[in-house]
Scaffold this active site. Structure first.
Site, mmCIF file in Angstrom:
data_model
loop_
_atom_site.group_PDB
_atom_site.id
_atom_site.type_symbol
_atom_site.label_atom_id
_atom_site.label_comp_id
_atom_site.label_asym_id
_atom_site.label_seq_id
_atom_site.Cartn_x
_atom_site.Cartn_y
_atom_site.Cartn_z
ATOM 1 N N HIS A 173 -5.460 1.893 0.839
ATOM 2 C CA HIS A 173 -4.763 2.628 -0.217
ATOM 3 C C HIS A 173 -4.786 1.808 -1.500
ATOM 4 O O HIS A 173 -4.464 0.626 -1.474
ATOM 5 C CB HIS A 173 -3.299 2.874 0.157
ATOM 6 C CG HIS A 173 -3.126 3.561 1.466
ATOM 7 N ND1 HIS A 173 -3.325 2.923 2.671
ATOM 8 C CD2 HIS A 173 -2.795 4.841 1.768
ATOM 9 C CE1 HIS A 173 -3.125 3.784 3.656
ATOM 10 N NE2 HIS A 173 -2.812 4.943 3.147
ATOM 11 N N LYS B 89 -9.393 5.998 6.754
ATOM 12 C CA LYS B 89 -8.634 6.738 5.743
ATOM 13 C C LYS B 89 -8.662 5.970 4.429
ATOM 14 O O LYS B 89 -8.416 4.763 4.414
ATOM 15 C CB LYS B 89 -7.180 6.919 6.209
ATOM 16 C CG LYS B 89 -6.298 7.625 5.182
ATOM 17 C CD LYS B 89 -4.821 7.580 5.582
ATOM 18 C CE LYS B 89 -3.955 8.035 4.411
ATOM 19 N NZ LYS B 89 -2.543 7.651 4.546
ATOM 20 N N GLU C 226 0.816 -1.219 0.000
ATOM 21 C CA GLU C 226 0.000 0.000 0.000
ATOM 22 C C GLU C 226 0.851 1.270 0.000
ATOM 23 O O GLU C 226 0.454 2.293 0.545
ATOM 24 C CB GLU C 226 -1.007 -0.034 1.169
ATOM 25 C CG GLU C 226 -1.964 -1.225 1.048
ATOM 26 C CD GLU C 226 -3.291 -1.075 1.797
ATOM 27 O OE1 GLU C 226 -3.627 0.033 2.242
ATOM 28 O OE2 GLU C 226 -3.984 -2.102 1.931
#
Lengths: 279, 279
Positions: free
Chosen positions: B148, B175, B90
Site C-alpha cells: 500500500h 494486492k 500502510e
C-alpha cells in the site's frame, strides 16, 4: 496552457472538465419516424441531440432535409442540435450524395439557422473541410471534426495527429472513436484522452466502441472526454448504453468522486487536478 | 501462460477474470462492535469478509483475538474470512504488537482453523514473510501479500517488482493499493493491473484509493483485479463505495459488457480477450 477549452452552445458548456454532456442520437428514416423518435428522446432530457442525417432517406433532397431540420429544431426547444452525415466508411449508412453533395448540404444547413453544431469527418478532402468551416463560421455553427476507426485502436501517435489535424483545420471540437480489441486498447484510448484533453485548446470527445469500450462511455469524462453518446430511443453506434443506465452510473460516480456540479465557471476549467480531489 | 491464476476458497473462485468478488471489511474495536458490524455486513451478502484486526483493541491478547475470530467464523457461515493486521505505515491503526508479535499472532490464527485467508505486507521482513507462509500452508490458509502506498502512485516498474516479490515469496495472491494524484495515475494503476494480471500465475487485487480512484473500485475487474473492497457497515480505506452503489454499477457493466456469469470454469480463464467481447 490553452485559454479556451470549452464551447458554449445555447447556454450549455461543452468541455467543463466534469461530467459529460449526454448526447442522444436520432436515426429515423423519414419525417414520421424522426418526430416519434424525437419525442422519445426529448422525454429523456438530453444535453445535446445528434441528428444522424445519413439515416434520413430523403437526404438526397436538400429541401426535405431543411424542412425536417426546421421541425426538429422547433420540437427540440432549447436543446442544442448536432447535424451529422456520417460516411459509410466511418460507420454511417450509405447515401446517394456524391462529389460535393455532402459539402453543399452542410453549407445549406449551416446557413439555415436550425442547427447549433455540425460533425464533419477529418477524412474528407481538406478543401471540403475548409468549405464546411467557412459555412459554419458564417452561420454561427460550431464544427466538430471527427475520426472513427471501426476496425481497431490506432496508436497514440496516430490519435494525437488526428487531434492536431483538427486543430490546424480550425475545429471547435474534435471527436475520436475507436474499436478496442482488448482492455489494453481501452486504456490506450483513455490515456490519449487524458493527455490531449490537457493539451488541446478545445473540447475533446472520445470513446471506445463495442461492449469492451462501454467503460469509456460511462467514465471517459474522468479523463477529459466532454460528451458521451447514449441511447434515448435507438442507438447509433455499438456499445452505447441506455441513458437511464448511464445516469445511474454517473450518479454513483458524482457522489464518490467528489464532483457535485455539472457546469463550472470557465476559470476553474484549467485545474484538472483540482477537479477530482475530494478528500 | 500461467496455468493457475485462480484460488478457490469455500467454493468461491477468486480470479475468474470476470466480475470481482466483493469484500466488506470489519473494523470494530471490541467484541460487541464487531458482532453488530458483522450482522450489518452479513445482510449485504458479501463474497468475502475482511477482519481488520489492527482496529481490534484486544489485539495484544491473542486469546481474545482467537475467541473473537471463532465467533466471527461461526456467524459468517460460509463466507470466506480474511484476517489482516494492517500496519500503521500502510494505513492501519497503530497496535501495541512489537517484534515478532504480529507474526506470532498470524501463526496462531492460521493454526486456529477459523480464517480462510490472511493478508500480510510485503514490507515485512522476509524471514517473517516465510514464517507466515509456513504457518498459513500448515493451516490450509491462503496468503495475500500486499503493498500500500498512501502517498502516491509508484512507477510501473516498482509495482511490477512488488508482484514479482510476492510471487517469489510464494503468495497465493498479491494486492496493490496506491494513492493517485491525477487521472493519469489511475490509468497507470489500471495498466499495470492489465499487464500483470495476464502475466501472474495468481490472482491480483489492485485499487487506486481516494475519490480519484473510485473508478478502480467499480471497474478495476475489467482490467484484471479480482476483488474489490466496498463499504458494508464502515469503510476501511479512502474511496471505498457503499456496496449497494457498487452493485448498481456492476449491474450496468454486466449488461453492457456482455458478461453474464460471476464464476466461469477455470478452463475459460486464460482467454482474457474472449472474456469481454459480446458483439
Amino acid at each position: 496552457v490553452p485559454d479556451q477549452r470549452w464551447v458554449t452552445v445555447r447556454g450549455r458548456i461543452i468541455g467543463t472538465g466534469r461530467e459529460p454532456l449526454i448526447c442522444l442520437p436520432l436515426v429515423g428514416g423519414d419525417r414520421a419516424a424522426l418526430l416519434s423518435e424525437l419525442a422519445a428522446v426529448m422525454a429523456k432530457k438530453p444535453d445535446l441531440i445528434e441528428w444522424r442525417v445519413d439515416h434520413f432517406l430523403g437526404i438526397g433532397d436538400s429541401e426535405a432535409v431543411l424542412a425536417a431540420g426546421a421541425e426538429i429544431r422547433h420540437l427540440a426547444g432549447d436543446i442544442p442540435l448536432l447535424f451529422t452525415v456520417r460516411s459509410a466508411g466511418e460507420g454511417g449508412r450509405p447515401t446517394p450524395l456524391a462529389g460535393d453533395g455532402v459539402v453543399n448540404l452542410y453549407a445549406r444547413v449551416c446557413a439555415g439557422g436550425n442547427v447549433d453544431l455540425v460533425d464533419f469527418e477529418l477524412a474528407h478532402d481538406p478543401v471540403q473541410i475548409r468549405m464546411v468551416r467557412k459555412a459554419s463560421l458564417a452561420g454561427g455553427v460550431k464544427m466538430i471534426l471527427s475520426f472513427h476507426d471501426f476496425t481497431g485502436t490506432p496508436g497514440a501517435e496516430v490519435l494525437r495527429a488526428k487531434c492536431a489535424a483538427a486543430e490546424s483545420a480550425g475545429a471547435d471540437m474534435v471527436k475520436i472513436a475507436v474499436m478496442p480489441h482488448d482492455p489494453g486498447d481501452v486504456l490506450a484510448l483513455l490515456s490519449v484522452t487524458w493527455e490531449e484533453s490537457r493539451r488541446l485548446a478545445m473540447p475533446l470527445i472520445t470513446m471506445a466502441m463495442g461492449p469492451l469500450g462501454t467503460l469509456t462511455r460511462l467514465a471517459g469524462w474522468l479523463f477529459g472526454s466532454s460528451v458521451t453518446f447514449a441511447v434515448g430511443a435507438h442507438n447509433s453506434a455499438p456499445g452505447q448504453v441506455p441513458v437511464e443506465d448511464l445516469r445511474v452510473v454517473l450518479d454513483v460516480m458524482r457522489r464518490y468522486t467528489g464532483i457535485t456540479r455539472l457546469c463550472v465557471p470557465p476559470a476553474e476549467r484549467n485545474l484538472p487536478g483540482g477537479t477530482f480531489h475530494g478528500d
